[in-house]
Design a protein around this motif. Structure first.
Motif, short mmCIF file in Angstrom:
data_model
loop_
_atom_site.label_atom_id
_atom_site.label_comp_id
_atom_site.label_asym_id
_atom_site.label_seq_id
_atom_site.Cartn_x
_atom_site.Cartn_y
_atom_site.Cartn_z
N THR A 1 65.39 12.64 -47.60
CA THR A 1 64.57 11.39 -47.18
C THR A 1 64.72 11.52 -45.56
N ALA A 2 65.69 12.13 -45.05
CA ALA A 2 65.89 12.10 -43.76
C ALA A 2 65.08 13.09 -43.01
N THR A 3 64.89 14.15 -43.72
CA THR A 3 64.16 15.20 -43.24
C THR A 3 62.52 14.82 -43.30
N GLU A 4 62.26 14.37 -44.24
CA GLU A 4 60.91 13.74 -44.33
C GLU A 4 60.27 12.65 -43.32
N GLY B 1 59.79 20.42 -37.37
CA GLY B 1 60.90 20.52 -36.90
C GLY B 1 61.26 21.44 -35.76
N THR B 2 62.29 21.80 -35.51
CA THR B 2 62.61 22.99 -34.70
C THR B 2 63.26 24.11 -34.94
N GLY B 3 63.37 23.95 -35.98
CA GLY B 3 64.09 25.29 -36.80
C GLY B 3 65.47 25.61 -36.62
N THR B 4 66.16 24.65 -35.83
CA THR B 4 67.56 24.72 -35.64
C THR B 4 68.00 23.10 -36.19
N ASP B 5 67.31 22.56 -36.67
CA ASP B 5 67.79 21.09 -37.12
C ASP B 5 68.97 20.90 -38.17
N ASN B 6 69.86 19.70 -38.02
CA ASN B 6 70.70 19.88 -38.87
C ASN B 6 70.91 18.20 -39.12
N ALA C 1 65.38 4.15 -39.97
CA ALA C 1 66.57 4.54 -38.83
C ALA C 1 66.11 5.98 -38.64
N VAL C 2 65.97 6.87 -39.30
CA VAL C 2 65.89 8.27 -38.69
C VAL C 2 64.48 8.44 -37.92
N HIS C 3 63.50 7.81 -38.56
CA HIS C 3 62.06 7.77 -37.98
C HIS C 3 62.16 7.14 -36.51
N ALA C 4 62.74 5.93 -36.26
CA ALA C 4 62.90 5.36 -35.12
C ALA C 4 63.44 6.05 -34.24
N GLY C 5 64.61 6.80 -34.73
CA GLY C 5 65.78 7.51 -34.09
C GLY C 5 65.19 8.69 -33.39
N VAL C 6 64.38 9.50 -34.00
CA VAL C 6 63.72 10.73 -33.70
C VAL C 6 62.87 10.28 -32.45
N LYS C 7 62.12 9.45 -32.72
CA LYS C 7 60.99 8.95 -31.68
C LYS C 7 61.75 8.51 -30.30
#
Length: 679
Positions: free
Chosen positions: A477-480, A503-508, A535-541
């Motif tokens: 879910t978080a990855t999507e 992604g960046t290829g080194t995401d965790n 939460a993840v969508h807003a956080g990444v942005k």
């Protein structure tokens, strides 16, 4: 509009602006009188409250000393700090649009030597031009102090100068330990169609010397000079560096007989850094010098016996997280290898199960964290690998590897995004850092090459108790959600910029089990999954904006640059007879793209190219007709007859067709050509 010629409507508009400026009023500090770098006597009755900055280095300084609120407009080259990217754009550094400058109703405009005609117009309209030139590190200190005076931020200015000096002194102390015989010959690459470099008196060469390198002496001064093959081979650089846009030029220029026969090319020692570091001498001079020095001498910098300071924690800032099992959370600052590292650390009141994409399933965890190593530490860290970095970081922070689970990143912890989403009694907290400018990747399409760290790291916590099934499902879910955020931001792949990144290829990701009511599902259709995704969508942005200054509504200029090559190269790489007046032509195209009408035209072109990159069949014949209409509209000429073959080239780029339409239309209005050098 030819270079150096300002139309009567522009002058009238400036005159109309005078009344507005006079109504703004000034009060407060005592009048300030000084001489700017053009030799003009400047008198300011009080700190200006509305300014336009046409000089990116000045923009950086204004925000750094706390005067950013006064900045009402900038150029599209102003990427840093991120807040600068939220200001209206008046065009490029070389040819800002006078009308856009006037619309910001500035009391003062910061200009350079390239803006003499505009400065004269500003003066005639009772708008104060202030010229600030920065050609050396000492010049940058003088500029910081001058701007501190202008905006009554003297204390902040002196603190900034002191911080930069301290950081430069640290690098000087470290490179002083390197014997003269082991110093490397280093050159800054400039130019796209031929090998060029900064002149002997440039700040770039000064930075090379401060970083412990041996800079070339060409016998020429100035911002940029051409390098002959004889000079190139005689200097025989051991390291060549450039900014991000120089990577493709280097591959092309150095794959030629004679040019490939130097140590730097033969040994693959070609380094690339962000343009805001290499091309400016402002608030980040010491950061770049430290990064360059550590790349040049990573083995020496990794030796503990040669460190200036011991590895140790020196500060901690609390971070409020309202979750029942969180005993303490904070940002810890430490010195490791002499450079400031920052760590997010979250301590639990009881042992927790976690799922970490870096370490797998782990139990008995008392602390989770996210550790930031600054760019100056990246090459040093590569000497020993991740395990050595983990051992060192845990040792400095006093963490037990058996009870700690950390992620590692090159994204500054000062740019952490903390997002909380609540539904009734259910709460989710996402702690996100993100950097996407150097190794963004489209998974499934791009090769697995390593680029500089730019990781998206996510720590998920909730006030519920997640089952093992829910914890592992939360990863998906978080990855999507992360990928959706990157798509919404139009982040491009670093390997193939014509494709969007996933992604960046080194995401965790770390998912913490939590306490409370048992939850067995964290998929997209569940309420827990909805909160995690939001939460993840807003956080990444937010984290991408804080780290890289990239927002969804950023200018079309920057989005084209991200796709590479930039507008200048795209317009003039094709054969044309416009070389004699290309500066004027480019300036007019920039002004057109400040209009939503033509920016939208290019947005449509990029959307078509994105569709084609995803494998969809795209017929450009109708778009080619649109291009003809736009060209005729700009050039005020009749629409040509329908060309049935237009847009039939299956390899054509819609963006290139659109830019060529702008170029052709503007060229129709150009006066008799006058040879002008490219900016």
């Amino acid at each position: 509009m030819a270079a150096g010629i300002l139309s009567s409507p522009v002058k009238l508009a400036f005159a109309a602006c005078i009344g507005l400026l006079l109504t703004l009023g000034q009060a407060g500090a005592a009048p300030l009188t000084f001489v700017d770098d053009a030799g003009r006597q400047i008198r300011l009755e009080a700190p200006p409250r509305r300014v336009v900055s046409l000089v990116p280095s000045v923009t950086e300084i204004l925000f750094a000393i706390g005067a950013g609120d006064a900045v009402r407009a900038v150029t599209y080259h102003d990427h840093w700090p991120p807040e600068a990217a939220t200001r209206p754009v008046v065009g490029g550094f070389a040819a800002p649009d006078p009308m856009r400058v006037m619309e910001a109703a500035p009391q003062a405009v910061f200009v350079s030597s390239m803006h003499q005609d505009l400065a004269a117009l500003l003066s005639s309209g009772h708008i104060q031009p202030i010229r600030i030139e920065i050609e050396s590190i000492e010049d940058s200190f003088a500029a910081i102090r001058r701007l501190g005076q202008i905006f009554d931020r003297g204390t902040a200015a002196e603190a900034l100068v002191a911080r930069i000096r301290t950081d430069l002194d640290l690098v000087a102390a470290k490179v002083a330990k390197i014997p003269a015989a082991k110093r490397l010959r280093v050159m800054r690459l400039m130019g796209r169609d031929r090998v060029m470099a900064p002149g002997d008196d440039s700040f770039q060469n000064q930075m090379i010397r401060v970083a412990g390198g041996i800079a070339p002496q060409w016998g020429q001064t100035g911002d940029v000079v051409e390098v002959t093959m004889e000079q190139w081979q005689r200097f025989n650089p051991q390291v060549v560096y450039g900014c991000g846009g120089d990577r493709q030029a280097a591959a092309r220029l150095f794959d030629r007989p004679g040019w490939r026969d130097v140590e730097a090319v033969k040994n693959g020692r070609l380094l690339f850094f962000p343009c805001e570091l290499t091309c400016r001498c402002a608030t980040h001079s010491a950061d770049f010098v430290a990064q360059l020095a550590s790349r040049l001498y990573s083995e020496a910098f990794a030796r503990q016996e040669d460190q200036i300071h011991p590895d140790a924690v020196f500060n901690a800032r609390p971070l409020a997280l309202d979750l029942p099992y969180v005993a303490r959370s904070r940002i810890v600052e430490s010195r490791i290898h002499d450079f400031v590292n920052k760590t997010l650390a979250v301590d639990f009141s009881q042992p927790m199960q976690v799922v970490s994409s870096l370490e797998g399933q782990r139990g008995n965890i008392l602390t989770v964290g996210n550790h930031y190593a600054p760019p100056a530490c990246w090459a040093i860290g590569h000497q020993g690998g991740l395990e050595a970095v983990r051992r060192q970081v845990y040792g400095v922070l006093g963490q037990d590897p058996a009870t700690a689970s950390f992620l590692f990143t090159g994204a500054d912890m000062d740019h952490l995004s903390v997002q909380k989403r609540i539904c009734r009694q259910m709460a989710v907290v996402a702690l996100v850092t993100a950097g996407v400018e150097s190794n963004a990747q489209r998974t499934g399409c791009d090769a697995g090459f390593w680029y500089e760290p730019g990781t998206i790291n996510i720590i998920l916590l909730t006030n519920m108790r997640l089952s093992p099934r829910a914890m592992t499902r939360a990863l998906i879910t978080a990855t999507e959600a992360k990928t959706a955020a990157l798509q919404d931001l139009d982040i491009r792949s670093s390997v193939a910029p014509y494709r969007g990144a996933t992604g960046t290829g080194t995401d965790n990701i770390i998912v913490v089990q939590g306490t409370g009511v048992n939850i067995d599902n964290a998929g997209g259709h569940s309420k827990m999954g909805e909160l995690i995704a939001a939460a993840v969508h807003a956080g990444v942005k937010e984290a991408v904006f804080k780290q890289n200054g990239l927002a969804a509504d950023r200018s079309v200029f920057r989005r084209i640059e991200e796709r590479g090559p930039g507008i200048w190269e795209r317009i003039f790489q094709a054969p044309c007879n416009c070389a004699a007046y290309r500066h004027d032509l480019y300036a007019e195209i920039e002004r057109l793209l400040l209009q939503d009408r033509y920016a939208g035209f290019l947005e449509a072109a990029m959307a078509l190219d994105d569709a084609r990159a995803c494998g969809r069949k795209v017929d450009l014949s109708l778009f080619a007709r649109w291009c003809q209409q736009v060209s005729a509209e700009i050039g005020a000429v009749p629409l040509p007859e329908v060309d049935e073959k237009a847009g039939s080239d299956k390899n054509a780029s819609a963006l290139d067709l659109a830019l060529d339409a702008l170029r052709t239309g503007v060229a129709q209005k150009m006066p008799a050509p006058v040879e002008v050098e490219a900016p």
